[in-house]
Design a protein around this motif. Structure first.
Motif, short mmCIF file in Angstrom:
data_model
loop_
_atom_site.label_atom_id
_atom_site.label_comp_id
_atom_site.label_asym_id
_atom_site.label_seq_id
_atom_site.Cartn_x
_atom_site.Cartn_y
_atom_site.Cartn_z
N MET A 1 76.64 14.82 70.72
CA MET A 1 75.45 15.46 70.19
C MET A 1 75.29 15.06 68.72
O MET A 1 76.25 15.07 67.96
CB MET A 1 75.59 16.98 70.31
N ASN A 2 74.11 14.73 68.34
CA ASN A 2 73.80 14.39 66.97
C ASN A 2 72.87 15.43 66.39
O ASN A 2 71.91 15.86 67.03
CB ASN A 2 73.14 13.02 66.88
N ILE A 3 73.13 15.84 65.17
CA ILE A 3 72.28 16.80 64.49
C ILE A 3 71.15 16.02 63.82
O ILE A 3 71.38 15.03 63.13
CB ILE A 3 73.08 17.57 63.41
N ASP A 4 69.92 16.47 64.05
CA ASP A 4 68.78 15.83 63.42
C ASP A 4 68.04 16.85 62.55
O ASP A 4 68.43 18.01 62.45
CB ASP A 4 67.85 15.21 64.47
N SER A 5 66.98 16.41 61.93
CA SER A 5 66.22 17.26 61.01
C SER A 5 65.64 18.48 61.72
O SER A 5 65.61 19.58 61.17
CB SER A 5 65.10 16.44 60.38
N GLU A 6 65.20 18.31 62.95
CA GLU A 6 64.63 19.42 63.71
C GLU A 6 65.69 20.50 63.99
O GLU A 6 65.41 21.69 63.87
CB GLU A 6 64.07 18.88 65.04
N THR A 7 66.90 20.08 64.32
CA THR A 7 67.98 21.03 64.56
C THR A 7 68.33 21.80 63.29
O THR A 7 68.53 23.01 63.33
CB THR A 7 69.23 20.30 65.10
N VAL A 8 68.40 21.10 62.17
CA VAL A 8 68.70 21.76 60.90
C VAL A 8 67.59 22.74 60.54
O VAL A 8 67.85 23.86 60.08
CB VAL A 8 68.92 20.73 59.78
N ASP A 9 66.34 22.37 60.79
CA ASP A 9 65.22 23.28 60.53
C ASP A 9 65.36 24.55 61.37
O ASP A 9 65.13 25.66 60.87
CB ASP A 9 63.89 22.60 60.83
N LYS A 10 65.72 24.39 62.63
CA LYS A 10 65.87 25.54 63.53
C LYS A 10 67.01 26.45 63.06
O LYS A 10 66.86 27.67 63.00
CB LYS A 10 66.13 25.04 64.95
N ILE A 11 68.16 25.86 62.70
CA ILE A 11 69.31 26.64 62.24
C ILE A 11 68.98 27.33 60.91
O ILE A 11 69.31 28.50 60.71
CB ILE A 11 70.55 25.75 62.11
N ALA A 12 68.31 26.62 60.01
CA ALA A 12 67.92 27.21 58.73
C ALA A 12 66.98 28.38 58.94
O ALA A 12 67.10 29.41 58.27
CB ALA A 12 67.28 26.15 57.84
N HIS A 13 66.05 28.25 59.89
CA HIS A 13 65.14 29.36 60.19
C HIS A 13 65.91 30.57 60.72
O HIS A 13 65.67 31.70 60.30
CB HIS A 13 64.08 28.91 61.21
N LEU A 14 66.84 30.34 61.63
CA LEU A 14 67.62 31.44 62.19
C LEU A 14 68.48 32.11 61.12
O LEU A 14 68.70 33.32 61.17
CB LEU A 14 68.50 30.92 63.33
N ALA A 15 68.98 31.33 60.17
CA ALA A 15 69.82 31.86 59.10
C ALA A 15 68.99 32.35 57.92
O ALA A 15 69.54 32.79 56.92
CB ALA A 15 70.81 30.80 58.64
N ARG A 16 67.68 32.24 58.02
CA ARG A 16 66.76 32.64 56.95
C ARG A 16 67.07 31.90 55.65
O ARG A 16 67.17 32.49 54.59
CB ARG A 16 66.80 34.15 56.71
N LEU A 17 67.25 30.57 55.78
CA LEU A 17 67.53 29.72 54.63
C LEU A 17 66.35 28.81 54.37
O LEU A 17 65.67 28.37 55.30
CB LEU A 17 68.77 28.86 54.87
N GLU A 18 66.10 28.53 53.11
CA GLU A 18 65.11 27.53 52.73
C GLU A 18 65.86 26.35 52.14
O GLU A 18 66.56 26.50 51.15
CB GLU A 18 64.13 28.10 51.72
N LEU A 19 65.75 25.20 52.78
CA LEU A 19 66.47 24.02 52.34
C LEU A 19 65.48 22.98 51.81
O LEU A 19 64.47 22.70 52.45
CB LEU A 19 67.27 23.40 53.48
N ALA A 20 65.81 22.42 50.64
CA ALA A 20 65.04 21.30 50.12
C ALA A 20 65.37 20.08 50.97
O ALA A 20 66.35 20.07 51.72
CB ALA A 20 65.39 21.05 48.66
N GLU A 21 64.56 19.05 50.85
CA GLU A 21 64.77 17.85 51.68
C GLU A 21 66.15 17.22 51.41
O GLU A 21 66.82 16.78 52.33
CB GLU A 21 63.66 16.84 51.42
N THR A 22 66.59 17.20 50.15
CA THR A 22 67.90 16.64 49.84
C THR A 22 69.01 17.50 50.44
O THR A 22 69.99 16.97 50.96
CB THR A 22 68.11 16.52 48.32
N GLU A 23 68.84 18.82 50.37
CA GLU A 23 69.83 19.72 50.97
C GLU A 23 69.87 19.55 52.49
O GLU A 23 70.93 19.61 53.10
CB GLU A 23 69.51 21.18 50.63
N LYS A 24 68.70 19.34 53.07
CA LYS A 24 68.62 19.14 54.52
C LYS A 24 69.38 17.89 54.94
O LYS A 24 70.12 17.89 55.92
CB LYS A 24 67.16 19.05 54.95
N GLN A 25 69.24 16.79 54.17
CA GLN A 25 69.93 15.56 54.49
C GLN A 25 71.45 15.72 54.34
O GLN A 25 72.22 15.23 55.16
CB GLN A 25 69.43 14.42 53.60
N GLU A 26 71.87 16.47 53.30
CA GLU A 26 73.30 16.75 53.13
C GLU A 26 73.83 17.58 54.30
O GLU A 26 74.92 17.35 54.81
CB GLU A 26 73.55 17.49 51.82
#
Length: 95
Positions: free
Chosen positions: A1-26
């Motif tokens: 399984m590979n984590i992509d931007s869509e998966t990180v967006d979904k996890i961030a939404h569930l965790a109520r986090l706002e991630l900048a694009e650089t943070e998302k890539q990290e």
């Protein structure tokens, strides 16, 4: 399984986090490293290994409770901004 931007967006939404694009890539890189490590662990043969529940063989090692008064009521009230002879007054927090 590979984590992509869509998966990180979904996890961030569930965790109520706002991630900048650089943070998302990290985060994508870090999560993929975690999954790669877990995949390596899955390659190990653990057929004869008992599950480890506790790190120590000690069971419920407790000390005896000793009832003592470390501080007197007068000492406790000395630095309280509002108090009477026995109690410290604090702001009401429940309506």
């Amino acid at each position: 399984m590979n984590i992509d931007s869509e998966t990180v967006d979904k996890i961030a939404h569930l965790a109520r986090l706002e991630l900048a694009e650089t943070e998302k890539q990290e985060m994508i890189g870090d999560m993929n490293k975690i999954l790669d490590f877990m995949a390596k662990l899955n390659e190990i043969d653990t057929a004869g290994v008992e599950p480890l529940v506790y790190l120590s063989k000690e069971i419920n090692v407790f000390r005896e409770d000793v009832v003592k008064q470390d501080i007197t009521i007068e000492e406790a009230l000395k630095n309280a901004p509002k108090h009477d002879d026995k109690y410290i007054f604090v702001a009401k927090v429940i309506g």
